[in-house]
Design an enzyme around this catalytic site. Sequence first.
Site, PDB file in Angstrom:
ATOM      1  N   GLY A   1       0.835  -1.204   0.000  1.00 34.05           N
ATOM      2  CA  GLY A   1       0.000   0.000   0.000  1.00 34.05           C
ATOM      3  C   GLY A   1       0.856   1.235   0.000  1.00 34.05           C
ATOM      4  N   GLY A   2       0.889   1.926   1.150  1.00 29.23           N
ATOM      5  CA  GLY A   2       1.682   3.143   1.263  1.00 29.23           C
ATOM      6  C   GLY A   2       0.889   4.373   0.895  1.00 29.23           C
TER       7      GLY A   2
ATOM      8  N   GLU B   1      -4.040   3.904   3.465  1.00 25.83           N
ATOM      9  CA  GLU B   1      -4.208   5.268   3.972  1.00 25.83           C
ATOM     10  C   GLU B   1      -5.348   5.977   3.212  1.00 25.83           C
ATOM     11  OE1 GLU B   1      -0.443   7.330   4.224  1.00 25.83           O
ATOM     12  OE2 GLU B   1       0.604   5.487   4.766  1.00 25.83           O
TER      13      GLU B   1
ATOM     14  N   MET C   1       1.188   5.841  13.108  1.00 20.98           N
ATOM     15  CA  MET C   1       1.922   6.863  12.362  1.00 20.98           C
ATOM     16  C   MET C   1       1.806   8.211  13.083  1.00 20.98           C
ATOM     17  SD  MET C   1       1.214   5.762   8.397  1.00 20.98           S
ATOM     18  CE  MET C   1      -0.559   5.530   8.541  1.00 20.98           C
TER      19      MET C   1
ATOM     20  N   TYR D   1       3.104  11.075  13.300  1.00 18.19           N
ATOM     21  CA  TYR D   1       3.863  12.151  12.655  1.00 18.19           C
ATOM     22  C   TYR D   1       2.989  12.772  11.571  1.00 18.19           C
ATOM     23  CZ  TYR D   1       5.003   7.743  10.227  1.00 18.19           C
ATOM     24  OH  TYR D   1       4.942   6.488   9.646  1.00 18.19           O
ATOM     25  N   ASP D   2       3.505  13.797  10.920  1.00 18.29           N
ATOM     26  CA  ASP D   2       2.718  14.588   9.968  1.00 18.29           C
ATOM     27  C   ASP D   2       1.528  15.259  10.653  1.00 18.29           C
ATOM     28  OD1 ASP D   2       4.412  13.873   7.884  1.00 18.29           O
ATOM     29  OD2 ASP D   2       3.175  12.154   7.288  1.00 18.29           O
TER      30      ASP D   2
END
Length: 371
Positions: free
Chosen positions: A86-87, A128, A193, A195-196
């Site tokens: 995915g990613g 995502e 995740m 972050y961001d």
Amino acid sequence: MDGAAPSNISISRSEFNIVCYYTLAISGQPHPALLDPYLCTHIIVGFAQVKNSTISPNYDNETKVYSRVIGLKLLNPSLKVLLSVGGPSDIGGFETVVLSDQSRTKFVNDSLCFIEKYGFDGLDIDWEFPSWPISQPQQRKNFTLLLKEFSDAIKRSNHSILLTVAVAAPEAIILQSYDVAEMAKYVDFVNLMAYDFHMYTDVLPVTGPNSPLFSRPADAGYMKTLNTNWSAYEWISLGMPKEKLVVGVPTFGHSFTLVNEDNNGWNAPAAGYGKIGSQGFVTYSDACLFISRPSTTHVFDDDYKVPYAFSGQEWISYENDESVLMKAYYIKENRFGGVMIFSLNVDDYRGNCNGQQFSLTRKISNILSMS
């Protein structure tokens, strides 16, 4: 690299997972020969794509890289190597996979064959995100079904195959995308995740921390939720066991161009991405070069527990030795399942900052490796 463990890394692991992403899509990646087989308990190689409900490598030589990374297990047999599918650039792949019983079965069966063919220890699903940004309750339900069916197939196979999921940190996505308590029944762990949380956008064109550990007293409302601690405990409150929550720590940062160089703290107006890095994405090596300039001012925030730096109109949020150590101790003291580091590629793998390769990852690993 020979089979001896580096002198500054203990290979007697505690109960903490040290999960390191190694991404083939990021330019300038370290050759697999540069990877330290004792630095991480798990290396997740990303990102293969999903096409026609089956795994599809992105590049002609990608499977050769798989073999080289998996070959690190000859030096450290306790190392686990997973494939991430995915990613952030995956469009539509998993949406198709979860549509029907047939497509889910095809993905599960083909994935197990792929994993066994190349010798991976498991699969990491990085979608995502399910049912986001448009709410699709059936898609959310079907994603959980996919995890259940994958878990059931693993049990039937009698093989020790890991199933993990990369998951979102913002509250809105968590609540809309995941049935957390049900997911917890089927996954070995999730990679949060964390972050961001802040980057330059047209919607919110102000500076902010990429990965704050805590909030600041000045934060209010939704802004008070944009930090690692809040997200981690939100996942736990929704039903994810602590030992299955692996908390993300970035080795990258974000850059901004200040509107006014004299207004250079948090929430300072920004005109766009900074010139440092690529599209606002700053590697640790980029950050080291920037803060080494005589003209650069760097500040460590005692509330967020992260640094920022600026020079003229250039402004970056990043991680340094102090911030990653605080995150490592936080993970250890709160007894989470471990750390997820994103990524080995954007750490200082050449050792240009202080002469030590993968220096941020190594500091985290040292803390969580100690009993």
